[in-house]
Motif scaffolding. Structure first.
Motif, PDB file in Angstrom:
ATOM      1  N   TYR A  95      55.916  -3.702  39.046  1.00 13.13           N
ATOM      2  CA  TYR A  95      55.193  -4.563  40.336  1.00 13.13           C
ATOM      3  C   TYR A  95      54.897  -5.987  39.731  1.00 13.13           C
ATOM      4  CZ  TYR A  95      52.058  -6.016  43.808  1.00 13.13           C
ATOM      5  OH  TYR A  95      51.476  -6.787  44.892  1.00 13.13           O
ATOM      6  N   CYS A  99      56.791  -9.519  41.207  1.00  5.61           N
ATOM      7  CA  CYS A  99      56.053 -10.333  42.116  1.00  5.61           C
ATOM      8  C   CYS A  99      55.833 -11.808  41.389  1.00  5.61           C
ATOM      9  CB  CYS A  99      54.477  -9.728  42.471  1.00  5.61           C
ATOM     10  SG  CYS A  99      54.725  -8.434  43.457  1.00  5.61           S
ATOM     11  N   PHE A 133      57.865  -3.711  46.885  1.00  5.51           N
ATOM     12  CA  PHE A 133      57.846  -3.588  45.279  1.00  5.51           C
ATOM     13  C   PHE A 133      56.522  -2.563  44.795  1.00  5.51           C
ATOM     14  CE2 PHE A 133      60.976  -6.433  44.779  1.00  5.51           C
ATOM     15  CZ  PHE A 133      60.785  -7.650  44.848  1.00  5.51           C
ATOM     16  N   SER A 134      55.518  -2.647  45.683  1.00  2.91           N
ATOM     17  CA  SER A 134      54.481  -1.767  45.199  1.00  2.91           C
ATOM     18  C   SER A 134      55.025  -0.395  45.574  1.00  2.91           C
ATOM     19  CB  SER A 134      53.174  -2.191  46.138  1.00  2.91           C
ATOM     20  OG  SER A 134      53.213  -2.220  47.376  1.00  2.91           O
ATOM     21  N   ASN A 137      57.164   0.847  42.905  1.00  2.00           N
ATOM     22  CA  ASN A 137      56.242   1.150  41.820  1.00  2.00           C
ATOM     23  C   ASN A 137      55.637   2.391  41.876  1.00  2.00           C
ATOM     24  OD1 ASN A 137      55.029  -1.233  39.335  1.00  2.00           O
ATOM     25  ND2 ASN A 137      54.682   0.852  39.297  1.00  2.00           N
ATOM     26  N   SER A 172      47.336  -4.992  42.087  1.00  2.00           N
ATOM     27  CA  SER A 172      47.752  -5.791  43.316  1.00  2.00           C
ATOM     28  C   SER A 172      46.716  -6.361  44.160  1.00  2.00           C
ATOM     29  CB  SER A 172      48.484  -4.243  44.151  1.00  2.00           C
ATOM     30  OG  SER A 172      49.324  -3.712  43.416  1.00  2.00           O
TER      31      SER A 172
END
Lengths: 250, 288
Positions: A95, A99, A133-134, A137, A172
């Motif tokens: 992640y 990012c 993406f989270s 992940n 995050s």
């Protein structure tokens, strides 16, 4: 009897007010869904192929390291504290890379200004990508926890998964709020760079507390903390999507 | 109608623009000023890349920052340094931007083909842009600015890198487009706006110096622009003592076009001439 009619401007203003307050307002996630339907994954992840490749290599390296760990002589003798702190620290790697490298790519791109004047701006794309993406992940964390069980490094799948999920959501949250309240791309970069050293420092200086959180705290409490972090993260994403701020990634 | 109301922009302690008040209706507006005067800053505020420190910008009475995507759908922007993906063809790149602008796919395809035809790139629409000349890339930039059929077109130095033929094509295109939209363009090439702009806005000392049509602007210089020829040995001293607009070497003498306030020190052979926009530019910004 003379009836006073509203002027065209008054009529226009009234219609605007009725539309604004009468029609149901779309939530940020409805807007995101509409954006995905309108653009498709190809446009949303346009030009991110190299970033995804780097992140995939990093994940493959972590998997390889775990396999090597399991293949060492004295199998099953990897200290659980080491394994959990390792998982907590490296779980957000994919992640983070996706990012951060994505932000820098947009910042350094000569197309940034033009994209910021479109209907769907760089910010909208960044929010969608961070959400995607989270989720990816989380899947990778699940697979990593499964791999650890398969390699007999540890047997408690759910604890391993929750530890890695809490690591992911903690980073995050730090990343998204550094974007919201910081200026430009330096604060999230600092957060990303400091993540691993900060965990190593906790491991070295506050070992007992750190390991207590990872290994001893009851699973329901872990789940509650992770859920709270996830809610904070979703709230941050929503704010970023709706925020009108000058030069968010620059 | 786009209204710039008491807009000031500061970057830390530096004031880029101070108390700007302007109105843009349908037609072509030329933004004329030397480098560093604030043209790009003003344009970036109009397209919401930058936010005013004070004041506001309104579109049909509504603040553009609160309008969000509804405003961005009305604008087309060509930045001073136009960026592109080198490995894309013009068609691929315009398809991508068309999607980001919210255009429906089929309508975008038709529009892309028409625009590439209009800017003279129909033959190379599937060639990678890394093989393009500067002028060809600039034409792709103009095409992307027109992609959403914008009501407000903001072009920052759009003719940079274009040869005279391309600049003439561009001027005709702008004239055609300005019938039913607002076009704001900045340039140093005075001749590009002289023939097409309905109004000229000049910026000086971080604020608006004047906002008028070309003939009124040139009228301000009435009786101040002269031409004369001097012997070549006197040419250098003449240039040092006058505001020279242009200099042309001829056999045995040098021909000057210069600006001067009043008749004191005027050479007897000097004749007054009709001033043009370049004369105005050089005279207004003579100290810069």
């Amino acid at each position: 009897m003379k009836i006073e009619y509203p002027t065209p401007q008054e009529q226009h203003d009234s219609i605007e007010r009725i539309v604004k307050y009468g029609l149901p307002q779309r939530s940020a996630f409805a807007e995101l869904r509409e954006m995905f339907r309108s653009l498709g994954p190809r446009v949303i992840f346009y030009g991110q192929g190299d970033v995804m490749f780097i992140a995939a290599m990093a994940v493959a390296f972590i998997a390889y390291y775990l396999v090597q760990l399991a293949c060492q002589p004295g199998i099953g003798k990897v200290a659980p504290e080491y394994l959990y702190s390792f998982l907590f620290t490296v779980s957000p790697t994919m992640y983070l890379l996706l990012c951060l490298l994505g932000f820098w790519k947009e910042k350094l791109s000569t197309v940034y200004d033009i994209k910021m004047t479109c209907k769907y701006t760089v910010c909208h794309l960044a929010v969608f990508r961070m959400l995607a993406f989270s989720c990816a992940n989380i899947v990778v964390n699940m697979l990593t926890a499964g791999l650890c069980c398969l390699l007999h490094l540890e047997s408690d799948f759910w604890r391993m998964f929750m530890v890695s999920a809490s690591g992911l959501f903690l980073l995050s949250v730090l990343l998204i709020y550094s974007l919201l309240f910081g200026r430009g791309i330096i604060p999230p970069t600092v957060v990303s760079v400091v993540w691993v050293p900060a965990n190593l420092l906790c491991n070295a200086l506050a070992k007992d507390t750190y390991w207590h959180f990872l290994r001893v705290v009851p699973l329901p409490l872990h789940i509650a903390v992770t859920a709270a972090l996830a809610c904070l993260y979703i709230f941050g994403l929503k704010r970023l999507f709706l925020r009108k701020k000058e030069r968010v990634l620059c | 109608m786009l209204t710039v109301q008491n807009v000031t922009k500061r970057f830390g302690s530096f004031t880029a623009l101070e108390d700007i008040n302007l109105e843009f209706g349908k037609g072509v507006y030329g933004l004329l000023a030397p480098n560093g005067a604030g043209k790009t800053t003003l344009m970036k505020m109009i397209v919401t890349l930058l936010f005013p420190t004070k004041g506001r910008i309104l579109c049909d009475g509504k603040e553009i920052l609160s309008m969000g995507e509804n405003y961005r759908e009305k604008i087309g922007y060509l930045p001073q340094e136009f960026g592109y993906y080198r490995n894309d063809s013009p068609r691929q790149y315009l398809r991508y931007l068309g999607a980001l602008k919210g255009l429906e796919r089929k309508a975008a395809e038709i529009r892309i083909d028409r625009l590439l035809e209009k800017v003279g790139l129909a033959d190379v629409k599937d060639k990678k842009m890394k093989k393009f000349s500067g002028g060809m890339v600039q034409r792709v930039g103009i095409a992307q600015a027109l992609l959403g059929n914008p009501e407000i077109l903001v072009l920052d130095e759009p003719t940079a890198g274009l040869d005279p033929k391309e600049r003439a094509r561009f001027r005709n295109l702008i004239s055609e487009l300005s019938k039913d939209r607002t076009v704001i363009l900045s340039t140093h090439i005075v001749s590009d706006i002289e023939s097409v702009a309905n109004r000229i806005v000049m910026l000086k000392d971080h604020s608006v110096y004047c906002d008028t049509d070309c003939s009124s602007l040139c009228g301000m210089m009435g009786g101040k622009v002269f031409e004369c020829s001097v012997p070549q040995k006197e040419a250098d001293s003449f240039e040092m003592s006058h505001l020279v607009i242009s200099r042309r070497e001829e056999p045995g003498q040098t021909h000057f076009r210069f600006a001067q306030d009043g008749e004191k020190g005027l050479p007897p052979q000097a004749k007054p001439v009709q001033p043009d926009l370049e004369d105005v530019f050089l005279y207004v910004y003579r100290e810069d």
